[in-house]
Design a protein around this motif. Structure first.
Motif: not given
Length: 115
Positions: A29-30, A32, A53, A71-73, A76, A99
């Motif tokens: 996720f980080s 993207y 990101s 966002r909360d990596d 995800s 990505t």
């Protein structure tokens, strides 16, 4: 398998608020670039907000000052906080993740703003 699942849509009165969530699985996720798009009846799908990101954000003029993407990596998950909602915000809202060499769409969640 890459999957994005939206939640949080519903019926809200003008001036109200909703918080949409998009949970990702099967991705790093980080890495993207995430975004929210929407499509109203008779219209083409349009960009609402994006977040990189690194946390840099961008908004469509129509929602600037009212919507906030985050966002909360660790979870995800990407969020869209929608405030001061207007009838013209009514649409199906889609989560998007991108990505290098790949783009994934969620199934969408309906947001209806009506009195």
């Amino acid at each position: 398998q890459v999957q994005l699942v939206e939640s949080g849509g519903g019926l809200v009165q003008p001036g109200g608020s909703l918080r949409l969530s998009c949970a990702a699985s099967g991705v790093i996720f980080s890495l993207y670039y995430m975004g929210w798009y929407r499509q109203a009846p008779g219209n083409q799908r349009e960009l609402v907000a994006t977040i990189t990101s690194g946390g840099a954000t961008n908004y469509a003029d129509s929602v600037k000052g009212r919507f906030t993407i985050s966002r909360d990596d660790a979870k995800s998950t990407v969020y869209l906080e929608m405030n001061s909602l207007k009838p013209e915000d009514t649409a199906v809202y889609y989560c998007n993740g991108r990505t290098v060499g790949a783009t994934t769409w969620g199934q969408g969640t309906q947001v209806t703003v009506s009195s």
